[in-house]
Design a protein around this motif. Sequence first.
Motif, PDB file in Angstrom:
ATOM      1  N   ALA A  18       0.634  -1.324   0.175  1.00 56.53           N
ATOM      2  CA  ALA A  18      -0.144   0.154  -0.320  1.00 56.53           C
ATOM      3  C   ALA A  18       0.391   1.476   0.117  1.00 56.53           C
ATOM      4  O   ALA A  18       2.492   0.960   0.594  1.00 56.53           O
ATOM      5  N   GLN A  19       0.636   2.335  -0.498  1.00 58.14           N
ATOM      6  CA  GLN A  19       1.454   3.709  -0.831  1.00 58.14           C
ATOM      7  C   GLN A  19       0.336   4.965  -0.421  1.00 58.14           C
ATOM      8  O   GLN A  19      -0.357   4.523   0.199  1.00 58.14           O
ATOM      9  N   THR A  20       1.399   4.582   0.582  1.00 55.63           N
ATOM     10  CA  THR A  20       0.588   6.826   1.227  1.00 55.63           C
ATOM     11  C   THR A  20       0.387   7.433  -0.132  1.00 55.63           C
ATOM     12  O   THR A  20       0.637   7.636  -1.088  1.00 55.63           O
ATOM     13  N   PRO A  21      -0.632   9.008   0.321  1.00 54.05           N
ATOM     14  CA  PRO A  21      -1.135   9.830  -0.562  1.00 54.05           C
ATOM     15  C   PRO A  21       0.322  10.044  -0.608  1.00 54.05           C
ATOM     16  O   PRO A  21       0.262  10.789  -2.214  1.00 54.05           O
ATOM     17  N   TYR A  22       1.483  10.429  -0.372  1.00 49.88           N
ATOM     18  CA  TYR A  22       2.903  11.194  -0.817  1.00 49.88           C
ATOM     19  C   TYR A  22       2.949  10.171  -1.342  1.00 49.88           C
ATOM     20  O   TYR A  22       3.686  10.927  -2.908  1.00 49.88           O
ATOM     21  N   GLU A  23       3.418   9.105  -1.233  1.00 49.93           N
ATOM     22  CA  GLU A  23       4.029   8.466  -2.638  1.00 49.93           C
ATOM     23  C   GLU A  23       3.758   7.645  -3.911  1.00 49.93           C
ATOM     24  O   GLU A  23       3.365   7.695  -5.393  1.00 49.93           O
ATOM     25  N   LYS A  24       2.129   7.832  -3.926  1.00 54.57           N
ATOM     26  CA  LYS A  24       1.654   7.848  -5.036  1.00 54.57           C
ATOM     27  C   LYS A  24       1.318   9.028  -6.107  1.00 54.57           C
ATOM     28  O   LYS A  24       1.519   8.848  -7.373  1.00 54.57           O
ATOM     29  N   MET A  26       3.914  11.134  -5.625  1.00 52.20           N
ATOM     30  CA  MET A  26       5.248  11.168  -6.491  1.00 52.20           C
ATOM     31  C   MET A  26       5.297   9.916  -7.386  1.00 52.20           C
ATOM     32  O   MET A  26       5.937  10.548  -8.427  1.00 52.20           O
ATOM     33  N   SER A  27       4.848   8.997  -7.272  1.00 50.60           N
ATOM     34  CA  SER A  27       5.138   7.799  -8.023  1.00 50.60           C
ATOM     35  C   SER A  27       4.597   8.710  -9.824  1.00 50.60           C
ATOM     36  O   SER A  27       5.135   7.855 -10.726  1.00 50.60           O
ATOM     37  N   SER A  28       3.418   8.502  -9.254  1.00 51.43           N
ATOM     38  CA  SER A  28       2.558   9.696 -10.833  1.00 51.43           C
ATOM     39  C   SER A  28       3.511  10.561 -11.346  1.00 51.43           C
ATOM     40  O   SER A  28       3.452  10.568 -12.325  1.00 51.43           O
ATOM     41  N   LYS A  29       4.097  11.588 -11.157  1.00 55.13           N
ATOM     42  CA  LYS A  29       4.594  12.592 -11.867  1.00 55.13           C
ATOM     43  C   LYS A  29       6.037  12.112 -11.664  1.00 55.13           C
ATOM     44  O   LYS A  29       6.506  12.687 -12.814  1.00 55.13           O
ATOM     45  N   PHE A  59      11.066  15.683   2.357  1.00 53.79           N
ATOM     46  CA  PHE A  59      11.552  14.805   1.872  1.00 53.79           C
ATOM     47  C   PHE A  59      12.036  15.779   0.432  1.00 53.79           C
ATOM     48  O   PHE A  59      12.170  16.459   0.054  1.00 53.79           O
ATOM     49  N   TRP A  60      13.656  14.539   0.307  1.00 48.92           N
ATOM     50  CA  TRP A  60      13.992  15.654  -0.491  1.00 48.92           C
ATOM     51  C   TRP A  60      13.832  15.573  -2.107  1.00 48.92           C
ATOM     52  O   TRP A  60      13.807  16.227  -2.958  1.00 48.92           O
ATOM     53  N   GLN A  61      12.529  14.065  -2.310  1.00 52.45           N
ATOM     54  CA  GLN A  61      13.072  13.501  -3.336  1.00 52.45           C
ATOM     55  C   GLN A  61      11.935  14.310  -4.211  1.00 52.45           C
ATOM     56  O   GLN A  61      12.026  15.170  -5.594  1.00 52.45           O
ATOM     57  N   ALA A 195      12.097   3.744  -3.415  1.00 50.40           N
ATOM     58  CA  ALA A 195      11.276   2.939  -4.313  1.00 50.40           C
ATOM     59  C   ALA A 195      11.330   4.163  -5.578  1.00 50.40           C
ATOM     60  O   ALA A 195      10.589   4.139  -6.414  1.00 50.40           O
ATOM     61  N   LEU A 196      11.078   5.894  -4.658  1.00 50.21           N
ATOM     62  CA  LEU A 196      11.577   6.754  -5.322  1.00 50.21           C
ATOM     63  C   LEU A 196      12.633   7.641  -6.112  1.00 50.21           C
ATOM     64  O   LEU A 196      12.602   8.922  -5.724  1.00 50.21           O
TER      65      LEU A 196
END
Length: 213
Positions: A18-24, A26-29, A59-61, A195-196
Amino acid sequence: MKNLFLMICVAFSTATFAQTPYEKAMSSKVSQVEQQKTAEEFTALANDFRRIADKEKTFWQPYYYAAFSSIQKGRLAMREGKTADLDAIAAEAQKSLDLAADLSKDNAEIFVLQKMIHGLKMMVNPQERFMSEGMLAAEALSKAEKLDPNNPRITLMKAEDVYFTPEQFGGSKQRGLELFQKSLDQYKTYSTKSALGPNWGKGEAEYFLANKP
């Protein structure tokens, strides 16, 4: 008992992936970074990353990818001969990269982008700026290599420099292609730290190797 075991496995799997809203977000972008074609698209993407960064702040990413999007806009401007735009674009990228660096010290990926920013500034006037921006670019790449010597993006930057530098100034198309091949080999074994984490550049190495002069 069997059903209970299956339920536990499903629950564990869901929690793991499961991804957090932040991870989702970021992954999309992140998946769009190497797909953009125009300055307007890169500007919009950089703004999207900055909005994510300003919301999360730890987060630095997001700041990294905002800087990278601006750098890609600058590289596009360079290819189009719009060198007068490069200082402003480099300043935009630098602002985001400085924020990434504040959150992640001694990060080779950040030094790679720092090298690219100095490269953009140098291309405004290569003859006048080689001894300043060119040297700073080389210094940033050297720092990156000390931190992460097997990083394929470091080799990719070296390949670009050697490939596009005229032979009378130490460049070599053949040596550049050898470095593109080395970079591609490194991409096959190099693992990002998250992952990011940055994973761009493989397509560029493949392009140059597939279009040898």
